[in-house]
Design a protein around this motif. Structure first.
Motif, PDB file in Angstrom:
ATOM      1  N   PRO A   1      16.097  14.248  15.462  1.00  0.00           N
ATOM      2  CA  PRO A   1      15.036  13.502  14.764  1.00  0.00           C
ATOM      3  C   PRO A   1      15.579  12.733  13.567  1.00  0.00           C
ATOM      4  N   LYS A   2      14.920  11.604  13.269  1.00  0.00           N
ATOM      5  CA  LYS A   2      15.311  10.769  12.129  1.00  0.00           C
ATOM      6  C   LYS A   2      14.534  11.207  10.888  1.00  0.00           C
ATOM      7  N   LEU A   3      15.211  11.175   9.741  1.00  0.00           N
ATOM      8  CA  LEU A   3      14.580  11.511   8.469  1.00  0.00           C
ATOM      9  C   LEU A   3      13.973  10.249   7.862  1.00  0.00           C
ATOM     10  N   LYS A   4      12.760  10.383   7.342  1.00  0.00           N
ATOM     11  CA  LYS A   4      12.117   9.231   6.693  1.00  0.00           C
ATOM     12  C   LYS A   4      11.244   9.730   5.545  1.00  0.00           C
ATOM     13  N   LEU A   5      10.971   8.824   4.587  1.00  0.00           N
ATOM     14  CA  LEU A   5      10.128   9.142   3.442  1.00  0.00           C
ATOM     15  C   LEU A   5       8.676   8.849   3.777  1.00  0.00           C
ATOM     16  N   VAL A   6       7.808   9.822   3.496  1.00  0.00           N
ATOM     17  CA  VAL A   6       6.381   9.683   3.773  1.00  0.00           C
ATOM     18  C   VAL A   6       5.610  10.015   2.493  1.00  0.00           C
ATOM     19  N   ALA A   7       4.592   9.199   2.176  1.00  0.00           N
ATOM     20  CA  ALA A   7       3.756   9.442   1.001  1.00  0.00           C
ATOM     21  C   ALA A   7       2.593  10.351   1.383  1.00  0.00           C
ATOM     22  N   ARG A   8       2.514  11.510   0.741  1.00  0.00           N
ATOM     23  CA  ARG A   8       1.429  12.457   0.979  1.00  0.00           C
ATOM     24  C   ARG A   8       0.855  12.908  -0.363  1.00  0.00           C
ATOM     25  N   LYS A   9      -0.425  12.645  -0.563  1.00  0.00           N
ATOM     26  CA  LYS A   9      -1.123  13.065  -1.781  1.00  0.00           C
ATOM     27  C   LYS A   9      -0.424  12.546  -3.038  1.00  0.00           C
ATOM     28  N   GLY A  10      -0.004  11.312  -2.976  1.00  0.00           N
ATOM     29  CA  GLY A  10       0.620  10.688  -4.124  1.00  0.00           C
ATOM     30  C   GLY A  10       2.058  11.077  -4.368  1.00  0.00           C
ATOM     31  N   LYS A  11       2.671  11.815  -3.421  1.00  0.00           N
ATOM     32  CA  LYS A  11       4.061  12.236  -3.567  1.00  0.00           C
ATOM     33  C   LYS A  11       4.867  11.792  -2.350  1.00  0.00           C
ATOM     34  N   LEU A  12       6.118  11.497  -2.596  1.00  0.00           N
ATOM     35  CA  LEU A  12       7.019  11.131  -1.500  1.00  0.00           C
ATOM     36  C   LEU A  12       7.677  12.387  -0.945  1.00  0.00           C
ATOM     37  N   GLU A  13       7.577  12.570   0.361  1.00  0.00           N
ATOM     38  CA  GLU A  13       8.166  13.730   1.025  1.00  0.00           C
ATOM     39  C   GLU A  13       9.045  13.248   2.175  1.00  0.00           C
ATOM     40  N   ILE A  14      10.060  14.064   2.472  1.00  0.00           N
ATOM     41  CA  ILE A  14      10.949  13.753   3.592  1.00  0.00           C
ATOM     42  C   ILE A  14      10.368  14.362   4.873  1.00  0.00           C
TER      43      ILE A  14
END
Length: 320
Positions: A214-227
């Motif tokens: 799987p590829k790692l990507k940054l996702v915005a959740r609840k105002g925070k950036l998560e991998i």
């Protein structure tokens, strides 16, 4: 002179020196030297005794080594016998139920394949295959096609995990998840050594060994950036199956053996002789297109080894 020789010959055996008693003087040095002298006869006896002791030790050493070797040999034999018995259980599996597949090529019936299913060795895989063959899952292999014909095996396309097939499966409460199938495959893969997909075996494809990580990507959740991890490609849904026409060790890393062909192996061989789309992966143009990620290469790759003729399961089910 003669008296001295007689004195030496009749000298008593040597005793270990003892401390002098009180009131007695220590023996003189000449007396100690005289007491330490041995005759030739006494030296000969002492030497022979040492040689006998040394020879006895060397004679017993091979016996000890032989006993030790036999003890070590017996231990591996026990483990070897257990391994042979385990392998025997892996190769000589007992069929607990039977299923049949009626095959046609371009609308012409070519015969029936009877499959013995290993319910005791692959219970989850046999339950999945049985439900699809009998139709109790709400979906069936009936009127579904073989999508790939390889030199060592033929592959059936299974049923779709979307559209009408998925709706029918959901309406009957069937689960197309493959997690339990993967666990069963891992257990059988570790337990049984050697090639699992032998000629005539039937297996369900439970994983794709060529699937990239799987590829790692940054996702915005609840105002925070998560991998987060993004899956590349799709795993098989646990409904595709293969029938090996020859020993196929290349399938061991992806397919769970659920049974073997009892009757109709000649039908499987007829399917294996159907002409297919030529595999062109060795072409330099295809290699370049694959490297740069050209979608046309992906589409072409999916079409490799597909039969030109339509090979279909016209009817299927469980046999009493």
């Amino acid at each position: 002179m003669l008296q001295n020789q007689k004195l030496l010959q009749s000298s008593p055996p040597i005793l270990p020196p003892t401390a002098p008693l009180q009131g007695q003087s220590s023996p003189s040095l000449p007396a100690l030297k005289q007491s330490c002298k041995l005759s030739r006869r006494e030296l000969s006896i002492s030497s022979n005794s040492s040689l006998l002791l040394l020879w006895g030790t060397q004679a017993l050493e091979p016996i000890f080594n032989l006993s030790k070797a036999r003890a070590e040999e017996n231990l591996p034999k026990t483990n070897k016998n257990e391994q042979e018995e385990e392998n025997l259980n892996c190769t000589n599996k007992i069929a607990t139920k039977r299923a049949f597949l009626d095959i046609s090529i371009d609308g012409k019936p070519v015969g029936r394949i009877v499959i013995g299913l290993y319910g005791d060795n692959a219970s989850a895989g046999v339950a999945r295959f049985s439900s699809l063959v009998s139709g109790t899952a709400g979906i069936s292999y009936r009127r579904k096609e073989f999508i790939k014909i390889m030199p060592n095996y033929v592959q059936h396309g299974g049923v779709r995990s979307y559209g009408v097939d998925a709706e029918l499966a959901n309406s009957t409460g069937s689960n197309l998840a493959v997690e339990n199938l993967k666990q069963e495959w891992e257990r059988n893969y570790e337990q049984c050594t050697g090639t699992k997909n032998l000629a005539g075996t039937v297996s369900i494809i439970v994983r794709d060994p060529s699937k990239p990580p799987p590829k790692l990507k940054l996702v915005a959740r609840k105002g925070k950036l998560e991998i987060d991890q993004e899956e590349v490609g799709k795993e098989p849904n646990g409904t595709e199956f293969v029938i090996a026409t020859k020993d196929s060790p290349e399938l061991d890393a992806s397919a769970l053996v659920v049974g073997r062909v009892l009757e109709g192996m000649e039908v499987v061989e007829k399917v294996g002789l159907v002409k297919t789309v030529q595999d062109n992966t060795s072409s330099p143009y295809f290699r370049v297109a694959k490297i740069i990620g050209d979608k046309r290469a992906v589409v072409a790759e999916r079409g490799f080894n597909r039969p030109y003729s339509k090979v279909v399961i016209t009817n299927c089910g469980l046999m009493e």
